[in-house]
Design a protein around this motif. Sequence first.
Motif, PDB file in Angstrom:
ATOM      1  N   CYS A 120      -1.831   2.834  -2.711  1.00 31.07           N
ATOM      2  CA  CYS A 120      -3.107   3.696  -3.969  1.00 31.07           C
ATOM      3  C   CYS A 120      -2.460   5.134  -4.193  1.00 31.07           C
ATOM      4  N   ARG A 170      -7.816   5.016  -5.140  1.00 32.82           N
ATOM      5  CA  ARG A 170      -8.107   4.434  -3.671  1.00 32.82           C
ATOM      6  C   ARG A 170      -9.953   3.610  -4.461  1.00 32.82           C
ATOM      7  N   GLY A 230     -11.801   1.305   3.605  1.00 31.95           N
ATOM      8  CA  GLY A 230     -10.879   1.481   3.020  1.00 31.95           C
ATOM      9  C   GLY A 230      -9.387   1.155   3.276  1.00 31.95           C
ATOM     10  N   GLN A 242      -7.627  10.207   4.214  1.00 25.53           N
ATOM     11  CA  GLN A 242      -7.156   8.953   4.662  1.00 25.53           C
ATOM     12  C   GLN A 242      -7.479   9.602   6.098  1.00 25.53           C
ATOM     13  N   ALA A 300      -2.573  -0.070   2.452  1.00 24.35           N
ATOM     14  CA  ALA A 300      -3.165   0.390   0.846  1.00 24.35           C
ATOM     15  C   ALA A 300      -3.560   2.141   1.276  1.00 24.35           C
ATOM     16  N   TYR A 301      -3.059   3.178   2.283  1.00 24.43           N
ATOM     17  CA  TYR A 301      -2.281   4.373   1.956  1.00 24.43           C
ATOM     18  C   TYR A 301      -1.136   4.188   1.397  1.00 24.43           C
TER      19      TYR A 301
END
Length: 520
Positions: free
Chosen positions: A69, A148, A161, A271, A65-66
């Motif tokens: 997005c 995000r 997340g 993050q 996901a880091y």
Amino acid sequence: MPPVVPPAPVRPRPARRSSSLREKGIEIFFGGNAFVAVVVLALITLFLCREGFGFFGQNLRNVRAYRACGLEFVDIIREQADAHAALARSLNQVRMREMRSLALAGRGEADVQTDLAPLDRFSEEFGDAGSDLAGLVSDLSDQAVAVRDRFFGSPDRENNGSQPVVSEPVQAAELATQIGALQSSAAAYDDLRANMAGRLASVLQSAPTLSDAGAQRSLDRWKTSVRNYLGAFDGQANRLRSWNPREPVAWSRSITSFLFGRQWITASFWQDWYGIVPLLVGSLMVSAVALIIAMPLGVASAIYVSEIATRSEQNIIKPYIEFISAIPSVVLGFFGIAVVGQALRTASESAWFAWVPFFPITERLNVFTAGALLALMAVPTIFTLSEDALRNVPRGFKEASYALGANRLQTIGRVLVPASISGIVSAILLGFGRVIGETMVVLLCAGNRIAIPDFTEGLGAFFQPVHTMTGIIAQEMGEVVRGSIHYRALFMVGLVLFAVTLLINYTAQRIAQRYRMSIG
């Protein structure tokens, strides 16, 4: 006269059977205790593995996901902004050293400020050169966070997340549009970095000359670091141009980011990262300081008590050393905060130690403070086991040495210590296992800064704050949500610590076994 009835024969007691039952009971009792210990160890291992290994799957989704997005794209630019800020802090350290040198030279406060004015202007110009880069990072961060939160969920949600929700074609197209807009900032970055490189090169030309030779050497090293920083600009630009949000993230990334990661960041709006390297380095550095102090004290005390001290001296020294292990670790921690740390910082500010390159120290809670307190906890273990090893050396070795004309010191150094070296090494390793698993002292005295010390400072790195594996578990476990990625990351830290301590104790047992075989 009635007949005489002979007495009934007396049957002998089943002594052998009774003895056998007693031995069987003893065997069951002690064997049962050993079995319980094995079962408990197995349950602890299984529990740690069950709770810890789930971290890797969650961490993999988190890293994917880091990238998807755009946070990874922004962090490429953020690395340069952070490096510029670190250089600004290093320049401030140079200023502090120059100011201290001027004060020691007898300059008044007004004269010191006048002498520092060129360096202050230089520092201000250097800081202003990075303001545009910091502004760009701030704007891109807002865009990436919005992407995000829109498509992957904010960090405070239950999925942390880490669970992508982009599935419909419309959402995928919208995400691609948002990421494309984020990537379009690369052109603005190219213009900004060219302007910043020119400004920094011009600033370097105006670097002042300092009066203190040590501060001037630090400034020269700093200027070399700035030139290296400027040389990395083209590489950063190439990384931005080649960045691809759809590039797959290998499953091994979730493991390597933990085992080799240099950041431990939790509850971040940006993050979260769970890298064990700063915690492992902190634990090893504190333990190394503790052993460096405790080894000579423990082994020398054991040699003295075993071979030199009189009976009355033994009756005094042994109980006092072994009594140290009865002091609660929290009491030692308070002693470190109130006495050791403050005394160390005060001594570093003294003119007597002005020749030490990394003095004065700014933090009273650091690696050395925690290591000095842990050394007190390790001395009883090393002392007791080393003394046992020395006393178990066959008496004939000592008598043969004296018969050949050796004196007491020669007998100790050339006969007794070599003959018991395996036992002494085993004692040191067990002392190491004792200090690396300690929690309260390091939590109170190590400073709790989650960062790898600056090893360019040489021995000064041991006077910087650190965090440890035991400290992070004690500090954060009570605040995490059960089953979250943070919760499982702490269990992975515990699993690594468990493996390290088991390895240390296994090595010590092997050495002790070899020692027993050598004297048998």
